[in-house]
Design an enzyme around this catalytic site. Structure first.
Site, PDB file in Angstrom:
ATOM      1  N   ASP A 208      52.680  33.353  44.794  1.00 29.44           N
ATOM      2  CA  ASP A 208      52.400  33.054  43.396  1.00 29.44           C
ATOM      3  C   ASP A 208      51.302  34.028  42.963  1.00 29.44           C
ATOM      4  O   ASP A 208      50.136  33.871  43.323  1.00 29.44           O
ATOM      5  CB  ASP A 208      51.943  31.600  43.263  1.00 29.44           C
ATOM      6  CG  ASP A 208      51.488  31.269  41.844  1.00 29.44           C
ATOM      7  OD1 ASP A 208      51.363  32.194  41.019  1.00 29.44           O
ATOM      8  OD2 ASP A 208      51.239  30.082  41.580  1.00 29.44           O
ATOM      9  N   GLN A 211      47.813  34.823  39.025  1.00 30.81           N
ATOM     10  CA  GLN A 211      46.409  35.178  38.764  1.00 30.81           C
ATOM     11  C   GLN A 211      45.977  36.445  39.482  1.00 30.81           C
ATOM     12  O   GLN A 211      44.798  36.801  39.428  1.00 30.81           O
ATOM     13  CB  GLN A 211      45.485  34.011  39.175  1.00 30.81           C
ATOM     14  CG  GLN A 211      45.744  32.716  38.449  1.00 30.81           C
ATOM     15  CD  GLN A 211      45.551  32.816  36.935  1.00 30.81           C
ATOM     16  OE1 GLN A 211      44.982  33.773  36.418  1.00 30.81           O
ATOM     17  NE2 GLN A 211      46.063  31.832  36.219  1.00 30.81           N
ATOM     18  N   LYS A 234      49.857  36.144  30.919  1.00 26.58           N
ATOM     19  CA  LYS A 234      48.519  36.164  31.517  1.00 26.58           C
ATOM     20  C   LYS A 234      48.035  37.593  31.745  1.00 26.58           C
ATOM     21  O   LYS A 234      46.947  37.821  32.252  1.00 26.58           O
ATOM     22  CB  LYS A 234      48.538  35.410  32.853  1.00 26.58           C
ATOM     23  CG  LYS A 234      48.784  33.913  32.704  1.00 26.58           C
ATOM     24  CD  LYS A 234      48.681  33.227  34.033  1.00 26.58           C
ATOM     25  CE  LYS A 234      49.295  31.849  34.052  1.00 26.58           C
ATOM     26  NZ  LYS A 234      48.494  30.838  33.375  1.00 26.58           N
ATOM     27  N   CYS A 374      46.056  21.906  36.344  1.00 20.87           N
ATOM     28  CA  CYS A 374      47.354  21.832  37.026  1.00 20.87           C
ATOM     29  C   CYS A 374      47.211  22.084  38.522  1.00 20.87           C
ATOM     30  O   CYS A 374      48.025  22.781  39.133  1.00 20.87           O
ATOM     31  CB  CYS A 374      48.374  22.805  36.418  1.00 20.87           C
ATOM     32  SG  CYS A 374      48.744  22.440  34.724  1.00 20.87           S
TER      33      CYS A 374
HETATM   34  N1  7TS Z   1      50.471  29.734  39.193  1.00 13.82           N
HETATM   35  C1  7TS Z   1      49.166  29.901  38.934  1.00 13.82           C
HETATM   36  C2  7TS Z   1      48.235  30.319  40.027  1.00 13.82           C
HETATM   37  C3  7TS Z   1      48.713  29.693  37.640  1.00 13.82           C
HETATM   38  O1  7TS Z   1      47.424  29.869  37.365  1.00 13.82           O
HETATM   39  C4  7TS Z   1      49.632  29.297  36.632  1.00 13.82           C
HETATM   40  C5  7TS Z   1      49.176  28.983  35.240  1.00 13.82           C
HETATM   41  C6  7TS Z   1      50.968  29.181  36.973  1.00 13.82           C
HETATM   42  C7  7TS Z   1      51.352  29.397  38.262  1.00 13.82           C
HETATM   43  C8  7TS Z   1      52.003  28.833  35.970  1.00 13.82           C
HETATM   44  O2  7TS Z   1      52.164  29.882  35.078  1.00 13.82           O
HETATM   45  P1  7TS Z   1      53.149  29.725  33.821  1.00 13.82           P
HETATM   46  O3  7TS Z   1      52.995  31.010  33.091  1.00 13.82           O
HETATM   47  O4  7TS Z   1      54.503  29.519  34.368  1.00 13.82           O
HETATM   48  O5  7TS Z   1      52.654  28.553  33.045  1.00 13.82           O
HETATM   49  N2  7TS Z   1      47.845  28.571  35.151  1.00 13.82           N
HETATM   50  C9  7TS Z   1      47.248  27.983  34.100  1.00 13.82           C
HETATM   51  C10 7TS Z   1      45.916  27.592  34.128  1.00 13.82           C
HETATM   52  O6  7TS Z   1      45.172  27.762  35.084  1.00 13.82           O
HETATM   53  N3  7TS Z   1      45.614  27.034  32.947  1.00 13.82           N
HETATM   54  O7  7TS Z   1      46.708  27.046  32.164  1.00 13.82           O
HETATM   55  C11 7TS Z   1      47.732  27.633  32.881  1.00 13.82           C
END
Ligand code: 7TS
Length: 416
Positions: A208, A211, A234, A374
């Site tokens: 994953d 980040q 992001k 989350c």
């Molecule tokens: N994995 C990590 C490590 C994340 O930080 C996030 C989203 C996701 C997966 C999911 O990403 P998405 O684009 O599919 O939503 N993190 C966050 C957060 O920390 N605050 O809001 C979203």
């Protein structure tokens, strides 16, 4: 006290590229410290998407006319730049999805559940620091296929207890999954080592990278991971587009989720053959404008240089850790050494609940996140209901940190 810390980028110049950073909130300059949730978008990304809609809007891969050729060229050109950005050897190893969440679900359903590699009684190894989107899809696999889930723990500083892999990984392990950077603690995990351990027993390593890809150089060949997931929004790009990287051979073994147009090579009544990788994962009209916006975001980050992005964030984060240590009753979570963490700083304060902290900061124009982020299993691990979290990106500088620190002093004033 004079600031001794320095930043690498000319942040006032960078800020000019971001229309939203020109606005005020509550008559204060906007101090945006929630890029972990979603980043802001530069004019270059917004313009690229507007340009598509205003000049060459057409569906991809089907039109034999110039507009369609242009949109297909831009859509596929973005794939090439995304592939180069993460060091993939072939653009065909990059599949577009909606988000990190969709990418991880695609691996869970398409590889682990529908594919042949993972069988009843096998094991999947995660960690306690994952985002829910790297927990819940594996719960589905457990419930529907009868696999066992196991988790690596963290120490008090939020670092993975790497030695636990020695016991947890067995001959029945088929998937080892980990976040490269924690969205709560900022911890940078040793994915290269984890992938090596996975491969020793013939398991795949699923990363994953939501980040990490936006914030540091990531090279999938150097990591030798099998799958890697991230989101456009992001990394200065738009919402609605994500990426699943996979080694060609594991993508071949992954079944598609969405049946429909584009993902097939042939369909007859009752039967169908899949298109080649990665098109078999891109059923239906894809998010064309968003992919083009993602391409522009990759160009923007490439121009800044990812090693410089990483260095800049280390400088800002180091300064933030120093300034936050002067706020009475404030406790920071995660590694103490900035070389071991990304630009995410989670904290609690003795007298104020994280939601109260965020509300008081909002009045000062400072946007931070509060809650469980989350990552409830991680909150459980530290016996916390919530934290406050500030996160930094290319458009943040030391002044943003000063505004954060000053606003946190106000929190203490309010709560006595
Ligand atoms: N994995 C990590 C490590 C994340 O930080 C996030 C989203 C996701 C997966 C999911 O990403 P998405 O684009 O599919 O939503 N993190 C966050 C957060 O920390 N605050 O809001 C979203």
């Amino acid at each position: 006290m004079a600031r001794t810390a320095k930043v690498l980028f000319d942040v006032p110049e960078i800020k000019k590229d971001f229309p939203i950073l020109q606005r005020t909130v509550r008559d204060k300059p906007l101090t945006y410290l929630d890029s972990t949730a979603t980043s802001q978008k530069p004019r270059q990304v917004i313009d690229a998407m507007t340009d598509y809609y205003s000049r060459y809007n057409a569906n991809v891969h089907r039109a034999i006319y110039e507009l369609g050729e242009e949109s297909t060229r831009e859509y596929e050109g973005a794939r090439e730049r995304v592939a180069a950005f993460i060091g993939a050897k072939d653009p065909m190893e990059v599949a577009y999805t909606k988000s990190t969440t969709e990418s991880l679900n695609l691996v869970a359903y398409g590889y682990a559940l529908k594919g042949k590699r993972v069988q009843k009684g096998d094991e999947i190894i995660g960690t306690v620091l994952e985002h829910h989107s790297n927990h819940v899809p594996w719960h589905f696999v457990r419930d529907l296929k009868g696999v066992t889930l196991k988790y690596v723990d963290v120490d008090e500083d939020g670092r993975l207890k790497m030695e636990q892999y020695d016991d947890l990984i067995t001959k029945r392990t088929k998937v080892v999954t980990v976040a490269q950077v924690s969205n709560v603690l900022g911890t940078i995990n040793d994915v290269k080592e984890i992938a090596k351990r996975a491969h020793e027993v013939g398991a795949v390593c699923v990363v994953d990278a939501a980040q990490s890809v936006p914030h540091m150089p990531v090279d999938v060949r150097e990591l030798d991971c099998d799958f890697l997931a991230f989101s456009g929004h992001k990394m200065l790009g738009p919402t609605g587009v994500g990426v699943l990287y996979g080694k060609k051979e594991v993508l071949e073994e992954t079944e598609p989720l969405l049946g429909g147009g584009e993902m097939i090579s042939e369909v007859h009544l009752g039967t169908a053959k899949w298109n080649d990788v990665p098109y078999k994962f891109e059923g239906g009209t894809p998010p064309i404008a968003e992919v083009i916006g993602l391409g522009a975001a990759v160009d923007y980050l490439t121009k800044l240089g990812m090693p410089a992005v990483r260095q800049h964030e280390m400088n800002v984060t180091g300064y933030a850790l120093q300034e936050l240590s002067n706020v009475a009753g404030l406790r920071v979570y995660g590694p103490k050494d900035v070389r071991q963490r990304g630009g995410v700083v989670s904290f609690t304060m003795a007298k104020a609940h994280p939601h109260d902290i965020a509300s008081i900061l909002d009045v000062e124009g400072v946007c931070i996140r509060s809650g469980h982020h989350c990552a409830q299993p991680l909150m459980d691990r530290y016996d916390l209901a919530a934290t406050a979290r500030a996160s930094f990106y290319v458009y943040n500088d030391l002044e943003d940190v000063d505004r954060l620190a000053a606003a946190l002093q106000k929190v203490n004033e309010v709560f006595g």
